[in-house]
Design an enzyme around this catalytic site. Structure first.
Site, short mmCIF file in Angstrom:
data_model
loop_
_atom_site.label_atom_id
_atom_site.label_comp_id
_atom_site.label_asym_id
_atom_site.label_seq_id
_atom_site.Cartn_x
_atom_site.Cartn_y
_atom_site.Cartn_z
CG HIS A 477 -1.79 1.17 1.37
ND1 HIS A 477 -3.13 1.16 1.05
CD2 HIS A 477 -1.55 2.43 1.83
CE1 HIS A 477 -3.66 2.34 1.27
NE2 HIS A 477 -2.72 3.13 1.75
CD GLU A 478 1.59 3.67 3.65
OE1 GLU A 478 1.83 4.73 3.00
OE2 GLU A 478 0.56 3.51 4.32
CG HIS A 481 0.13 6.23 -0.65
ND1 HIS A 481 -0.89 6.93 -1.24
CD2 HIS A 481 -0.40 5.68 0.48
CE1 HIS A 481 -1.99 6.82 -0.51
NE2 HIS A 481 -1.72 6.06 0.53
CG HIS A 484 -0.03 8.86 -6.87
ND1 HIS A 484 -1.12 9.23 -6.11
CD2 HIS A 484 -0.25 9.38 -8.09
CE1 HIS A 484 -1.96 9.93 -6.85
NE2 HIS A 484 -1.45 10.04 -8.06
#
Length: 695
Positions: A477-478, A481, A484
């Site tokens: 998940h991180e 990010h 992104h």
């Protein structure tokens, strides 16, 4: 900034590929550097506001985009240290800096001459020949100034500035209170009977935590999620589980100096007043004004539809756990300190595997490799560790991220282990964001320098760090990010990377989680810590079969937190936060066997700053998007389909906030989603499709 009493290491980043020299910055360097950087930014703003030339996009908006470079650098280093490796000196400065920064930005946001220039451009925007990205940047600045009170009369501006300053101080206090509670509590165990049921990996982590607390020879239960959750899962001692759970659940609610009750009450009152000053019915309406959801009604519509299905499922799960408790010859109800323990037993019974059986296959280093491999397969980038390069803590690892042609895309720092100087949770941030604007120092654009912070239990010397499946998802998940930020390809800093609406920012991160359990990834990287053998097919099949197990519990935990967040920020007033929380949960029919994932006194997302206030729902809003987005890959029959991966990079990961999120998603997928794919993923059935602005 180059004055004799200031440390140039804070602003002149001359490490490898522009990395800061973290080791050259002392805690005491920050205060004078902040003062100098704030003064420099004031001068930059004055030069823009009082430019004698007529306002243009270049001399006003672009100038604002690159103003305050020194302040950005000092701030990035300071807030990283405040979150990931703090101490009393940094915490004292944080209490001073948070309101000072608020005053500074309030003054800018209410600068009459500066807003007049922006307003002139906004009113003439259709005649300026702006690109789509430039139009988005202008809109962001104009709306930001309006929400900062630029159109208010002087007395209202002064009150708004005072509110913002006080809110900044309250947010800092909330986080520090919580860290103090987490740091001060531990449950030291020594007797073998107290360790009953605890697997080896957890005993090792608890022993390491005890050594950190100078309690060699004991085992420490701490309030780090990576220790307390597995303790609640495996401990056979119900009394100790209850003691640990109550400490975990009551963080920030223990009376005395670290109690967050008064902080929450004042925060909510000031936010409500701020919303009214700016012409909104409530704070949620203010925060949602520029999001995909747009209104509190749209948010509550999605949350309520999911809530009803989740509670029904959780009631069925609770009945199964109660039956298991009865079969053990016990007669107590299912309480929050029982759920994880008996759910693990039930999962083991139904699917014939346990978390302790799975964990030896989930080594931190191998899951990091898996993260990088997925990024390579999807986007063609490669990660290489920069050996000998120092991060901001000895545990931090530094990586080059390069395109297939060898060009450097970004620097990535991974900070994976829990420590008492780090706040709880996991997050992504950046020391600098990607953009292509020329800077006063002669540079043209900047390379993104992105970092992930996690709180995994640190292993004993010589042993690998082992993750739970949830830990592994957190790491993916991180890093989603992080991608992104690292794959951003825009011109202007304000729309770079994660500079998107709050209910869109979780799409790249939550979508990336899906690739963890793609068979060819999990089978390749889930190898046993001792034997090196890959996860057996039978165990893999069981893990896949159990994906929706306990879905009611997990969804109730999350959705109750999101509904309470919205209730707080749509209420006219909240006199007693604890009573308010309890009343909302009673009205919802919250099972007594489950608590909110984040109870109010330690709900950092919404009270330790403004980031996710009236915005915790956004994880679910984005989950609707991410489930549908991964379905696009599944429909091709190839989870790494090159054409789909290119569309994903070009329309989601690289565009930041340079286009409207609905347009970005539609460009990738061809349509906006309904919640069906998300509900199927959770095992909760389907609901009515969202339409229009609710999509």
């Amino acid at each position: 900034m180059a004055t004799p009493d200031l440390n140039p290491a804070l602003t002149d980043w001359t490490g490898p590929d522009g990395l800061p020299h973290f080791e050259a910055v002392a805690d005491t360097d920050f205060a004078p550097s902040f003062d100098a950087a704030l003064a420099e930014h004031d001068a930059d703003i004055a030069g823009i506001a009082h430019n004698p030339d007529a306002p243009t996009f270049e001399n006003t908006i672009v100038a604002l985009e690159i103003a305050g470079d020194s302040l950005s650098r000092v701030s990035a280093l300071f807030w990283n240290r405040a979150g990931a490796h703090t101490n009393e000196t940094i915490q004292a400065l944080e209490r001073e800096i948070a309101p000072k920064m608020s005053r500074h930005y309030s003054k800018i946001g209410m600068d009459v001459a500066l807003f007049a220039r922006i307003d002139t451009l906004w009113n003439a925007r259709d005649t300026l020949g702006l690109s789509l990205e430039q139009s988005r940047v202008l809109e962001r600045h104009w709306k930001g100034f309006v929400k900062s009170g630029a159109q208010l009369a002087k007395p209202e501006q002064e009150r708004l500035a005072a509110i913002n300053e006080r809110l900044a101080g309250l947010g800092a206090a909330f986080g520090q209170n919580l860290l103090a509670d987490e740091k001060s509590w531990s449950l030291l165990l020594k007797e073998e009977a107290d360790l009953a049921g605890l697997p080896g990996f957890l005993r090792d982590a608890m022993a390491a935590a005890a050594r950190e607390r100078n309690a060699e020879g004991t085992y420490a239960v701490t309030l780090s999620r990576s220790i307390v959750e597995p303790f609640l899962t495996f401990s056979e001692n119900r009394d100790l589980r209850e003691k640990a759970f109550r400490a975990w659940s009551s963080r920030g609610e223990n009376g005395g100096e670290t109690d967050n009750g008064a902080v929450i009450r004042e925060t909510l009152a000031l936010r409500a007043e701020k919303a009214r000053l700016l012409g909104y019915d409530n704070y949620a309406a203010l925060k949602l004004d520029n999001t995909m959801a747009k209104t509190p009604d749209a948010v509550n519509g999605l949350l309520t539809a999911v809530w009803e299905k989740a509670v029904a499922q959780a009631r069925r799960e609770e009945a199964d756990l109660a039956a298991l408790i009865a079969r053990e010859g016990r007669n107590h109800p299912v309480m929050p300190w029982d759920w994880r323990h008996y759910a693990e037993k039930l999962r083991s019974e139904r699917f014939d595997f346990s978390e302790s059986e799975l964990k030896p296959y989930l080594q931190l280093d191998r899951i990091i490799e898996a993260c990088f491999d997925v990024a390579h397969r999807l986007f063609g980038i490669t990660a290489t560790e920069k050996t000998g390069v120092r991060g901001y803590h000895p545990d931090v690892r530094v990586f080059d991220i390069r395109n297939a042609d060898g060009t450097l895309v970004a620097l990535f720092l991974g900070d994976y282990f829990a420590r008492s100087s780090k706040r709880s949770g996991a997050w992504m941030s950046a020391f600098q964001s990607q953009h292509r604007l020329p800077l006063p120092n002669g540079a043209k654009g900047e390379l993104p320098i992105v970092y992930n912070v996690c709180n995994f239990a640190k292993p004993a010397d010589g042993k690998p760090a082992l993750l739970s499946l949830d830990d592994a998802r957190t790491l993916f998940h991180e890093f989603g990010h992080g991608l992104h930020g690292m794959l951003s390809n825009v011109t202007y800093p304000s729309v770079s990377g994660t500079g998107v609406s709050r209910d869109f920012v979780e799409l790249p991160s939550q979508l990336y989680e899906h690739w963890l359990t793609v068979p060819e990834i999990l089978k390749r990287y889930a190898v046993h810590e001792a034997t090196g053998e890959p996860m057996p097919q039978a165990l893999f099949d069981k893990v896949m079969a159990a994906r929706t197990f306990n879905a009611g519990f997990n969804t109730v935990e999350f959705t109750s937190s999101a509904l309470v967040d919205m209730a707080y920020h749509t209420a006219e007033s909240v006199e007693d936060p604890a009573a308010f929380e309890a009343a909302v949960l009673e009205r919802l029919g919250m099972p007594q066997s489950i608590t909110m994932r984040h109870r109010s006194p330690h709900f950092q997302h919404i009270f330790a700053g403004d980031g996710y206030s009236a915005g915790y729902y956004s994880y679910m809003w984005s989950e609707v998007l991410d489930a549908d987005a991964f379905s696009a890959f599944e429909e091709t029959g190839n989870p790494f389909d090159p054409a789909m991966a290119k569309r994903l990079r070009d329309n989601i990961y690289s565009v930041g906030g340079s286009i409207d999120p609905e347009d970005a998603y539609t460009a990738f997928r061809g349509k906006l989603p309904s919640p069906d794919a998300m509900l199927r993923k959770k095992g909760l059935g389907v609901t009515e499709p969202l339409t229009g602005s609710d999509a």
